[in-house]
Design a protein around this motif. Structure first.
Motif, PDB file in Angstrom:
ATOM      1  N   ILE A 189       0.137  57.869  82.192  1.00 53.61           N
ATOM      2  CA  ILE A 189       0.888  57.854  80.945  1.00 53.61           C
ATOM      3  C   ILE A 189       0.339  56.734  80.070  1.00 53.61           C
ATOM      4  CG2 ILE A 189       3.020  58.857  81.867  1.00 53.61           C
ATOM      5  CD1 ILE A 189       4.074  56.073  82.358  1.00 53.61           C
ATOM      6  N   PRO A 190       0.620  56.757  78.774  1.00 49.29           N
ATOM      7  CA  PRO A 190       0.123  55.685  77.905  1.00 49.29           C
ATOM      8  C   PRO A 190       0.649  54.323  78.320  1.00 49.29           C
ATOM      9  CG  PRO A 190       0.881  57.557  76.598  1.00 49.29           C
ATOM     10  CD  PRO A 190       1.305  57.826  78.010  1.00 49.29           C
ATOM     11  N   ALA A 191      -0.130  53.297  78.042  1.00 52.43           N
ATOM     12  CA  ALA A 191       0.236  51.938  78.423  1.00 52.43           C
ATOM     13  C   ALA A 191       1.592  51.536  77.847  1.00 52.43           C
ATOM     14  CB  ALA A 191      -0.846  50.961  77.975  1.00 52.43           C
ATOM     15  N   ALA A 192       1.854  51.908  76.599  1.00 52.03           N
ATOM     16  CA  ALA A 192       3.117  51.525  75.972  1.00 52.03           C
ATOM     17  C   ALA A 192       4.305  52.085  76.743  1.00 52.03           C
ATOM     18  CB  ALA A 192       3.157  52.019  74.519  1.00 52.03           C
ATOM     19  N   SER A 193       4.137  53.259  77.341  1.00 54.34           N
ATOM     20  CA  SER A 193       5.240  53.900  78.067  1.00 54.34           C
ATOM     21  C   SER A 193       5.570  53.153  79.349  1.00 54.34           C
ATOM     22  CB  SER A 193       4.883  55.360  78.376  1.00 54.34           C
ATOM     23  OG  SER A 193       5.939  55.991  79.068  1.00 54.34           O
ATOM     24  N   TYR A 194       4.548  52.849  80.175  1.00 51.26           N
ATOM     25  CA  TYR A 194       4.870  52.165  81.433  1.00 51.26           C
ATOM     26  C   TYR A 194       5.249  50.708  81.186  1.00 51.26           C
ATOM     27  CZ  TYR A 194       0.035  50.258  81.687  1.00 51.26           C
ATOM     28  OH  TYR A 194      -1.154  49.604  81.432  1.00 51.26           O
ATOM     29  N   GLN A 195       4.670  50.082  80.155  1.00 49.66           N
ATOM     30  CA  GLN A 195       5.040  48.705  79.866  1.00 49.66           C
ATOM     31  C   GLN A 195       6.505  48.604  79.443  1.00 49.66           C
ATOM     32  OE1 GLN A 195       2.211  47.150  77.039  1.00 49.66           O
ATOM     33  NE2 GLN A 195       0.485  47.355  78.448  1.00 49.66           N
ATOM     34  N   GLN A 196       6.939  49.534  78.621  1.00 43.90           N
ATOM     35  CA  GLN A 196       8.339  49.549  78.193  1.00 43.90           C
ATOM     36  C   GLN A 196       9.255  49.770  79.402  1.00 43.90           C
ATOM     37  OE1 GLN A 196       9.214  52.478  75.199  1.00 43.90           O
ATOM     38  NE2 GLN A 196      11.330  51.793  74.921  1.00 43.90           N
ATOM     39  N   GLY A 197       8.856  50.673  80.290  1.00 46.22           N
ATOM     40  CA  GLY A 197       9.659  50.931  81.476  1.00 46.22           C
ATOM     41  C   GLY A 197       9.754  49.727  82.389  1.00 46.22           C
ATOM     42  N   LEU A 198       8.630  49.071  82.644  1.00 44.69           N
ATOM     43  CA  LEU A 198       8.632  47.894  83.516  1.00 44.69           C
ATOM     44  C   LEU A 198       9.397  46.732  82.890  1.00 44.69           C
ATOM     45  CD1 LEU A 198       4.957  48.045  84.842  1.00 44.69           C
ATOM     46  CD2 LEU A 198       7.054  48.538  86.120  1.00 44.69           C
ATOM     47  N   ASN A 199       9.283  46.575  81.590  1.00 45.82           N
ATOM     48  CA  ASN A 199      10.042  45.520  80.920  1.00 45.82           C
ATOM     49  C   ASN A 199      11.547  45.785  80.998  1.00 45.82           C
ATOM     50  OD1 ASN A 199       7.912  43.860  80.162  1.00 45.82           O
ATOM     51  ND2 ASN A 199       7.541  44.961  78.250  1.00 45.82           N
ATOM     52  N   LEU A 200      11.907  47.054  81.009  1.00 47.04           N
ATOM     53  CA  LEU A 200      13.319  47.411  81.156  1.00 47.04           C
ATOM     54  C   LEU A 200      13.836  46.998  82.535  1.00 47.04           C
ATOM     55  CD1 LEU A 200      15.696  48.792  79.732  1.00 47.04           C
ATOM     56  CD2 LEU A 200      14.907  50.964  80.692  1.00 47.04           C
ATOM     57  N   LEU A 201      13.039  47.239  83.573  1.00 43.45           N
ATOM     58  CA  LEU A 201      13.429  46.807  84.919  1.00 43.45           C
ATOM     59  C   LEU A 201      13.550  45.283  84.977  1.00 43.45           C
ATOM     60  CD1 LEU A 201      11.171  49.106  87.137  1.00 43.45           C
ATOM     61  CD2 LEU A 201      13.632  49.330  86.758  1.00 43.45           C
ATOM     62  N   ARG A 202      12.632  44.599  84.330  1.00 45.87           N
ATOM     63  CA  ARG A 202      12.689  43.129  84.311  1.00 45.87           C
ATOM     64  C   ARG A 202      13.950  42.644  83.603  1.00 45.87           C
ATOM     65  NH1 ARG A 202       7.448  41.276  81.469  1.00 45.87           N
ATOM     66  NH2 ARG A 202       8.126  39.198  82.121  1.00 45.87           N
ATOM     67  N   ALA A 203      14.355  43.345  82.555  1.00 52.29           N
ATOM     68  CA  ALA A 203      15.545  42.948  81.803  1.00 52.29           C
ATOM     69  C   ALA A 203      16.813  43.046  82.651  1.00 52.29           C
ATOM     70  CB  ALA A 203      15.687  43.814  80.551  1.00 52.29           C
ATOM     71  N   PHE A 204      16.769  43.874  83.688  1.00 54.14           N
ATOM     72  CA  PHE A 204      17.917  44.015  84.587  1.00 54.14           C
ATOM     73  C   PHE A 204      17.825  43.047  85.770  1.00 54.14           C
ATOM     74  CE2 PHE A 204      18.904  47.647  82.101  1.00 54.14           C
ATOM     75  CZ  PHE A 204      20.218  48.001  82.383  1.00 54.14           C
ATOM     76  N   ASN A 205      16.966  42.048  85.656  1.00 53.11           N
ATOM     77  CA  ASN A 205      16.823  41.009  86.680  1.00 53.11           C
ATOM     78  C   ASN A 205      16.428  41.592  88.031  1.00 53.11           C
ATOM     79  OD1 ASN A 205      16.857  38.301  87.566  1.00 53.11           O
ATOM     80  ND2 ASN A 205      18.920  38.530  88.399  1.00 53.11           N
ATOM     81  N   LEU A 255     -10.607  55.940  83.564  1.00 50.23           N
ATOM     82  CA  LEU A 255      -9.549  55.849  84.565  1.00 50.23           C
ATOM     83  C   LEU A 255      -9.527  54.456  85.190  1.00 50.23           C
ATOM     84  CD1 LEU A 255      -7.327  57.173  86.265  1.00 50.23           C
ATOM     85  CD2 LEU A 255      -9.110  57.894  87.882  1.00 50.23           C
ATOM     86  N   ALA A 256     -10.698  53.910  85.496  1.00 46.99           N
ATOM     87  CA  ALA A 256     -10.776  52.565  86.071  1.00 46.99           C
ATOM     88  C   ALA A 256     -10.211  51.525  85.102  1.00 46.99           C
ATOM     89  CB  ALA A 256     -12.221  52.229  86.422  1.00 46.99           C
ATOM     90  N   GLN A 257     -10.493  51.688  83.810  1.00 46.43           N
ATOM     91  CA  GLN A 257      -9.964  50.763  82.810  1.00 46.43           C
ATOM     92  C   GLN A 257      -8.441  50.883  82.719  1.00 46.43           C
ATOM     93  OE1 GLN A 257     -11.556  51.297  78.870  1.00 46.43           O
ATOM     94  NE2 GLN A 257     -10.303  49.676  77.981  1.00 46.43           N
ATOM     95  N   HIS A 258      -7.945  52.122  82.737  1.00 41.93           N
ATOM     96  CA  HIS A 258      -6.496  52.373  82.693  1.00 41.93           C
ATOM     97  C   HIS A 258      -5.805  51.702  83.883  1.00 41.93           C
ATOM     98  CE1 HIS A 258      -2.763  54.598  81.957  1.00 41.93           C
ATOM     99  NE2 HIS A 258      -2.755  54.932  83.245  1.00 41.93           N
ATOM    100  N   ASN A 259      -6.360  51.902  85.074  1.00 43.94           N
ATOM    101  CA  ASN A 259      -5.762  51.310  86.276  1.00 43.94           C
ATOM    102  C   ASN A 259      -5.846  49.786  86.248  1.00 43.94           C
ATOM    103  OD1 ASN A 259      -5.344  53.926  87.086  1.00 43.94           O
ATOM    104  ND2 ASN A 259      -6.996  53.943  88.607  1.00 43.94           N
ATOM    105  N   SER A 260      -6.952  49.271  85.728  1.00 47.13           N
ATOM    106  CA  SER A 260      -7.105  47.826  85.621  1.00 47.13           C
ATOM    107  C   SER A 260      -6.075  47.224  84.671  1.00 47.13           C
ATOM    108  CB  SER A 260      -8.521  47.490  85.136  1.00 47.13           C
ATOM    109  OG  SER A 260      -8.688  46.100  84.961  1.00 47.13           O
ATOM    110  N   GLU A 261      -5.767  47.932  83.600  1.00 51.32           N
ATOM    111  CA  GLU A 261      -4.759  47.449  82.652  1.00 51.32           C
ATOM    112  C   GLU A 261      -3.369  47.438  83.275  1.00 51.32           C
ATOM    113  OE1 GLU A 261      -5.291  50.015  79.314  1.00 51.32           O
ATOM    114  OE2 GLU A 261      -7.056  48.946  78.560  1.00 51.32           O
ATOM    115  N   ILE A 262      -3.065  48.439  84.114  1.00 50.54           N
ATOM    116  CA  ILE A 262      -1.788  48.440  84.829  1.00 50.54           C
ATOM    117  C   ILE A 262      -1.711  47.234  85.755  1.00 50.54           C
ATOM    118  CG2 ILE A 262      -0.313  49.697  86.458  1.00 50.54           C
ATOM    119  CD1 ILE A 262      -1.678  52.284  85.484  1.00 50.54           C
TER     120      ILE A 262
END
Length: 297
Positions: A189-205, A255-262
């Motif tokens: 999925i696009p970087a913005a999508s997983y970053q938003q999701g992970l930040n949401l988990l972080r916001a819930f401590n 794909l390698a760049q995408h995974n590296s960014e994750i």
């Protein structure tokens, strides 16, 4: 009866593990994980000045002898852990087949759930997809609930599209206790999508671990040279391209760049990250790779 790889020997090995948490949580029962509340376990936390009514057993007589002042020893209370296992159940997790991708992802989730259950802590499994179709299990506790964990995911067929942040938000609405979150997905999925999701988990401590699951076909597409028609498994969008050595190298580089960014985003955010390609040895991933990234104590 549990399916492979959950043999008695495999489960016994899992029972030797404990999830590592980087945060402290308040639990409802005594357990094995740190809490910021002051208790009377064996882990020393701090001192404070004595006040009338304090338990005299915890006076530090060494400090009194040196300073003629009374101080009480404080200890960190150990509490139970609440773990949340989020598994991507969108259509892409059925490519090239459920057996080759979603099943290994589910087995990772079940294995980590058993680590929690074997320590008599609480685990809940969430299947991510379209918010209207997303479902979750009740909390499970105790080794005998391993069968329920396996059956819960086995009853699911991956389907539909997934907006990671929206799906996580749907599940987190009912979350009442912070704890350990384990997110298992192909992350295609696009970087913005997983970053938003992970930040949401972080916001819930939540203390987070990410496990990316890909198949060998996705890492090394076996297409013959020539025209290829690709169809998106979630949107049905089509793309036609000429497949040759140059196209293959370009795909693998992206794909390698995408995974590296994750991986980089997770590292910067204090999140454990690991990639599992499903043709690799499953036991080796659980008992060697995951301990190596610090997921277990």
């Amino acid at each position: 009866m549990l399916p492979q790889p959950f043999t008695p020997q495999f489960l016994s090995q899992l029972e030797t593990l404990r999830l590592r948490t980087r945060k402290e949580f308040l639990g409802g029962h005594s357990g094995s994980y740190g809490s910021p509340r002051r208790g009377t376990s064996l882990e020393f936390a701090d001192y404070r000045r004595y006040a009338p009514g304090d338990d005299l057993r915890y006076l530090d007589w060494g400090i009194y002898a040196r300073s003629d002042r009374l101080y009480i020893k404080l200890f960190r209370e150990e509490v139970d852990l609440f773990a949340y296992v989020f598994i991507d159940a969108s259509a892409s997790m059925a490519f090239p087949s459920v057996r080759e991708k979603f099943l290994p992802a589910s087995h990772i989730g079940a294995a980590l759930s058993y680590v929690v259950l074997a320590n008599h802590d609480h685990v809940k499994i969430h299947l991510l997809g379209e918010p209207s179709a997303s479902i979750s299990s009740p909390f499970y506790r105790g080794r005998r609930r391993m069968v329920d964990c396996v059956q819960f995911t086995a009853a699911t067929t991956p389907a539909g599209r997934m907006d990671m942040a929206a799906s996580l938000a749907h599940h987190l609405q009912k979350l009442r206790r912070p704890g350990k979150a384990i997110l298992i997905s192909d992350f295609l999925i696009p970087a913005a999508s997983y970053q938003q999701g992970l930040n949401l988990l972080r916001a819930f401590n939540l203390d987070i671990a990410v496990i990316q699951v890909l198949t060998r076909l996705e890492v090394e597409p076996p297409f013959a040279s020539g025209g290829v028609n690709l169809i998106d498994s979630e949107t049905n969008a089509e793309i036609n391209l000429q497949w040759d050595d140059r196209a293959r190298q370009n795909y693998q580089a992206k794909l390698a760049q995408h995974n590296s960014e994750i991986r980089s985003f997770c590292h910067q955010s204090g999140i454990h990250y690991s990639l599992y390609v499903t043709d690799r040895d499953f036991s080796g991933f659980i008992f060697a790779t995951l301990p190596a990234i610090g997921l277990f104590k």
